[in-house]
Write a protein that holds these residues in place. Structure first.
Motif, mmCIF file in Angstrom:
data_model
loop_
_atom_site.group_PDB
_atom_site.id
_atom_site.type_symbol
_atom_site.label_atom_id
_atom_site.label_comp_id
_atom_site.label_asym_id
_atom_site.label_seq_id
_atom_site.Cartn_x
_atom_site.Cartn_y
_atom_site.Cartn_z
ATOM 1 N N VAL A 134 0.850 -1.186 0.000
ATOM 2 C CA VAL A 134 0.000 0.000 0.000
ATOM 3 C C VAL A 134 0.886 1.236 0.000
ATOM 4 O O VAL A 134 1.797 1.373 0.824
ATOM 5 N N LEU A 135 0.598 2.156 -0.924
ATOM 6 C CA LEU A 135 1.426 3.346 -1.133
ATOM 7 C C LEU A 135 0.790 4.559 -0.461
ATOM 8 O O LEU A 135 -0.011 5.261 -1.059
ATOM 9 N N GLY A 136 1.135 4.786 0.777
ATOM 10 C CA GLY A 136 0.594 5.940 1.483
ATOM 11 C C GLY A 136 0.196 5.604 2.906
ATOM 12 O O GLY A 136 -0.738 4.825 3.121
ATOM 13 N N VAL A 137 0.898 6.191 3.876
ATOM 14 C CA VAL A 137 0.677 5.853 5.280
ATOM 15 C C VAL A 137 -0.706 6.294 5.747
ATOM 16 O O VAL A 137 -1.436 5.525 6.380
ATOM 17 N N ALA A 143 -7.914 3.437 5.899
ATOM 18 C CA ALA A 143 -8.608 2.288 5.318
ATOM 19 C C ALA A 143 -8.719 1.121 6.292
ATOM 20 O O ALA A 143 -9.721 0.397 6.287
ATOM 21 N N PHE A 144 -7.704 0.953 7.141
ATOM 22 C CA PHE A 144 -7.668 -0.244 7.989
ATOM 23 C C PHE A 144 -7.715 0.064 9.488
ATOM 24 O O PHE A 144 -7.589 -0.837 10.306
ATOM 25 N N GLY A 145 -7.902 1.348 9.820
ATOM 26 C CA GLY A 145 -8.076 1.716 11.216
ATOM 27 C C GLY A 145 -6.860 1.465 12.081
ATOM 28 O O GLY A 145 -6.986 1.297 13.299
ATOM 29 N N ASP A 146 -5.683 1.472 11.475
ATOM 30 C CA ASP A 146 -4.442 1.231 12.218
ATOM 31 C C ASP A 146 -3.700 2.550 12.340
ATOM 32 O O ASP A 146 -2.892 2.909 11.490
ATOM 33 N N ARG A 147 -3.982 3.307 13.399
ATOM 34 C CA ARG A 147 -3.422 4.645 13.527
ATOM 35 C C ARG A 147 -1.921 4.644 13.766
ATOM 36 O O ARG A 147 -1.261 5.656 13.550
ATOM 37 N N GLY A 148 -1.356 3.529 14.186
ATOM 38 C CA GLY A 148 0.072 3.478 14.458
ATOM 39 C C GLY A 148 0.905 2.887 13.336
ATOM 40 O O GLY A 148 2.107 2.690 13.502
ATOM 41 N N ALA A 149 0.292 2.615 12.200
ATOM 42 C CA ALA A 149 1.018 1.965 11.095
ATOM 43 C C ALA A 149 2.174 2.833 10.608
ATOM 44 O O ALA A 149 2.050 4.050 10.482
ATOM 45 N N LYS A 150 3.302 2.199 10.348
ATOM 46 C CA LYS A 150 4.487 2.881 9.830
ATOM 47 C C LYS A 150 4.998 2.135 8.611
ATOM 48 O O LYS A 150 4.665 0.964 8.381
ATOM 49 N N VAL A 151 5.832 2.806 7.836
ATOM 50 C CA VAL A 151 6.404 2.210 6.629
ATOM 51 C C VAL A 151 7.139 0.915 6.972
ATOM 52 O O VAL A 151 7.869 0.841 7.964
ATOM 53 N N GLY A 152 6.917 -0.092 6.144
ATOM 54 C CA GLY A 152 7.576 -1.379 6.331
ATOM 55 C C GLY A 152 6.560 -2.508 6.410
ATOM 56 O O GLY A 152 5.377 -2.326 6.114
ATOM 57 N N LEU A 165 3.778 -1.596 3.864
ATOM 58 C CA LEU A 165 3.381 -0.204 3.714
ATOM 59 C C LEU A 165 4.552 0.604 3.164
ATOM 60 O O LEU A 165 5.640 0.623 3.753
ATOM 61 N N LEU A 166 4.332 1.233 2.022
ATOM 62 C CA LEU A 166 5.331 2.077 1.368
ATOM 63 C C LEU A 166 4.910 3.544 1.447
ATOM 64 O O LEU A 166 3.722 3.850 1.558
ATOM 65 N N GLU A 183 14.877 2.960 -1.848
ATOM 66 C CA GLU A 183 15.394 1.939 -0.937
ATOM 67 C C GLU A 183 14.267 1.207 -0.222
ATOM 68 O O GLU A 183 14.358 -0.006 0.012
ATOM 69 N N GLU A 184 13.175 1.901 0.089
ATOM 70 C CA GLU A 184 12.032 1.216 0.700
ATOM 71 C C GLU A 184 11.402 0.230 -0.275
ATOM 72 O O GLU A 184 11.012 -0.877 0.106
#
Length: 201
Positions: A134-137, A143-152, A165-166, A183-184
Motif C-alpha cells: 500500500v502506497l501511502g501511510v 482504510a484499515f483503522g491502524d493509527r500506528g502503522a508505519k512504513v515497512g 506499507l510504502l 530503498e524502501e
C-alpha cells in the motif's frame, strides 16, 4: 489525507492533458493491472486526474512510482504508464484503495477509505497476491483503522497475502525523496525474494 500520486502540479501547453481534459476525468475509474497469484500488488490511494485522463496508473510526470520501481530492481528498465500491462509478466500489478479519480486525495471521505479497505480485502482474497504493498501511510491508517502503522512490513495479513506499507510516491511528498523511497521499494523486493532485474546489477 495527502495529495494523491499523480495529480499534476501545473497544467499548460506540452505538460500533458488540458485543464478541460483533467476536469472531464473526475470520478473516472482506471482499470486495475491485475492477475491471480502475483508476487506484489501495488496499491495506490486513488487515481489522480492525469491518470483518469490517460487511462493509466501513475500518469503524472511528477510521480516517483516508476523511477522507484525501476531503481529498486523490480523492473529491468523504467516503464511508462502506458506500458503498465508489462508489469504482469514480472509478477507485479496495480490497484487502488478507492477507484474514483480526484484532483487530490483529501477529496476522499474517510468512509470512502474504509469501504475501499473492505473492497481491497475482497480483491486480495480473490486474486491472492503474495504481497500487497500500500502506497501511502495516511491512506492505510484510514482504510484499515491502524493509527500506528508505519512504513515497512505490517503485522496484519490478508489470508495468505502479506502486507507492506510504502510511502506515497507523489512528488509532493517532501518527507520522502527519491533515494530513500527507492530503498524502501528495494526492501520490499528483497523481502519478497525477487531478483534485481536491472541489467548488470
Amino acid at each position: 489525507m495527502p495529495r494523491n500520486e499523480d495529480t499534476p502540479n501545473r497544467v499548460g501547453r506540452g505538460s500533458g492533458p488540458s485543464r478541460a481534459e483533467l476536469e472531464a476525468a473526475r470520478d473516472k475509474v482506471v482499470p486495475d493491472v491485475l492477475a491471480e497469484d502475483l508476487d506484489v500488488l501495488f496499491c495506490g490511494i486513488n487515481p489522480g486526474l492525469a491518470s483518469g485522463a490517460a487511462g493509466h496508473h501513475f500518469a503524472n510526470p511528477g510521480t516517483r512510482f516508476w523511477p522507484a520501481l525501476h531503481g529498486s530492481g523490480f523492473t529491468p528498465r523504467r516503464l511508462r504508464p502506458d506500458e503498465e500491462q508489462q508489469l504482469l509478466a514480472l509478477g507485479l500489478g496495480i490497484t487502488n484503495v478507492v477507484e474514483r479519480t480526484t484532483a487530490q486525495a483529501n477529496e476522499l471521505s474517510r468512509a470512502e477509505a474504509v469501504e475501499g479497505g473492505r473492497s481491497l480485502r475482497r480483491k486480495v482474497g480473490s486474486f491472492r497476491p503474495r504481497w500487497l504493498a500500500v502506497l501511502g501511510v495516511t491512506a492505510f491508517r484510514d482504510a484499515f483503522g491502524d493509527r500506528g502503522a508505519k512504513v515497512g512490513p505490517q503485522a496484519m495479513d490478508m489470508g495468505d497475502t502479506r502486507v507492506w506499507l510504502l510511502p506515497n510516491p507523489s512528488g509532493r511528498n517532501a518527507h520522502w525523496q527519491l533515494g530513500p523511497l527507492t530503498e524502501e521499494f528495494a526492501r520490499l523486493r528483497r523481502a519478497a525474494g525477487l531478483p534485481d532485474r536491472r541489467g548488470g546489477r
